[in-house]
Design an enzyme around this catalytic site. Structure first.
Site, PDB file in Angstrom:
ATOM      1  N   HIS A  99       7.971   9.677  10.758  1.00  0.00           N
ATOM      2  CA  HIS A  99       7.687   9.080   9.444  1.00  0.00           C
ATOM      3  C   HIS A  99       8.873   8.254   8.951  1.00  0.00           C
ATOM      4  CE1 HIS A  99       6.241   8.822   5.259  1.00  0.00           C
ATOM      5  NE2 HIS A  99       7.518   9.050   4.935  1.00  0.00           N
ATOM      6  N   GLU A 100      10.076   8.797   9.086  1.00  0.00           N
ATOM      7  CA  GLU A 100      11.261   8.054   8.648  1.00  0.00           C
ATOM      8  C   GLU A 100      11.475   6.814   9.506  1.00  0.00           C
ATOM      9  OE1 GLU A 100      12.429   8.705   5.867  1.00  0.00           O
ATOM     10  OE2 GLU A 100      11.380  10.614   5.649  1.00  0.00           O
ATOM     11  N   HIS A 155       9.641   3.916   8.159  1.00  0.00           N
ATOM     12  CA  HIS A 155      10.339   3.139   7.125  1.00  0.00           C
ATOM     13  C   HIS A 155      11.294   2.127   7.750  1.00  0.00           C
ATOM     14  CE1 HIS A 155       8.665   5.259   3.811  1.00  0.00           C
ATOM     15  NE2 HIS A 155       9.229   6.429   4.112  1.00  0.00           N
ATOM     16  N   HIS A 195      11.177  -1.908   7.315  1.00  0.00           N
ATOM     17  CA  HIS A 195      12.350  -2.704   6.944  1.00  0.00           C
ATOM     18  C   HIS A 195      12.548  -3.859   7.918  1.00  0.00           C
ATOM     19  CE1 HIS A 195      16.972  -2.931   6.232  1.00  0.00           C
ATOM     20  NE2 HIS A 195      16.326  -3.763   5.461  1.00  0.00           N
TER      21      HIS A 195
END
Length: 238
Positions: free
Chosen positions: A106-107, A110, A114
């Site tokens: 999940h991270e 991100h 980006h």
């Protein structure tokens, strides 16, 4: 005033909105903790840690300039776009569970957002300083406005600043949902997780998403309470 007086007791019915928000947040927090704990006991078949999974996913996405660091705490995982650092908590970094891999993925979602210039993530990053300022100064402004004879300018500015907090919470929803969607797709397509492991990761990330929904609901209810209490014109009589 909106409150009601009883012998030796004053009741403000708008407290119900705060109570509802608190209950929703407590339920979401309990849900994510119990779901994570369940799949934290299930080791993934490949036996890879959250940190190893994160590195595999980032490299698969062509990202080689994001560092992976360990951070203390439980479920304190986050991606720092300003420094391009993926920080994984003690419960994820070195763990080989399905839950740890799901959270790490999940991270990574991100980090991929980006890299690709995902618009909602950019908007959320822009709102961070405004949200922090609004959350800090909104209540003092409202209270000052009340003490200065229900000064509607100060009160409305305070409410408007608190709206920045609500807006941040709302913008956060698509950012988090999209990151989880990316994570689950990558975990499945790369074979990092298999079969029922993907279902477990989906449940963990689904439970985590509830905390963001709860946060948004709580902030909206708080905003509604501010409008009810202070949004009218002129001073309210007892």
């Amino acid at each position: 005033m909106y409150g009601m007086y009883y012998p030796g007791f004053y009741f403000d019915p708008t407290y119900i909105l705060i109570a509802i928000g608190a209950l929703i947040s407590m339920w979401a927090s309990a849900k994510v903790k119990s779901t994570f704990a369940r799949y934290d006991r299930v080791q993934n078949l490949r036996g890879i840690t959250g940190a190893q999974a994160a590195e595999m996913i980032l490299h698969h996405a062509g990202i080689f300039d994001v560092s992976i660091q360990r951070i203390s705490g439980n479920l304190t995982d986050h991606y720092d776009p300003s420094n391009k650092i993926l920080r994984l908590s003690d419960s994820v970094y070195g763990k080989r569970s399905v839950a740890a891999v799901g959270v790490a993925a999940h991270e990574c979602g991100h980090a991929i957002q980006h890299q690709q210039g995902y618009a909602p993530l950019q908007l959320r990053s822009m709102l961070v300083p405004i949200c922090n300022f609004g959350g800090t100064i909104s209540w003092p402004l409202i209270i000052l406005g009340v003490f200065l004879g229900w000064n509607q300018t100060l009160i409305r500015v305070g409410i408007l600043l608190f709206f920045a907090v609500v807006l941040f919470q709302l913008v956060t929803l698509p950012v988090e949902f999209n990151a989880s969607s990316r994570a689950l797709q990558i975990l499945s397509s790369t074979g990092i997780l298999h079969g029922e492991e993907n279902d477990g990761a989906k449940k963990v990330l689904g439970a985590a998403a509830l905390t963001y929904v709860a946060g948004a609901a709580a902030s909206i209810l708080q905003m509604l309470r501010l409008i009810i209490l202070f949004g009218g014109r002129g001073r309210r009589d007892d």
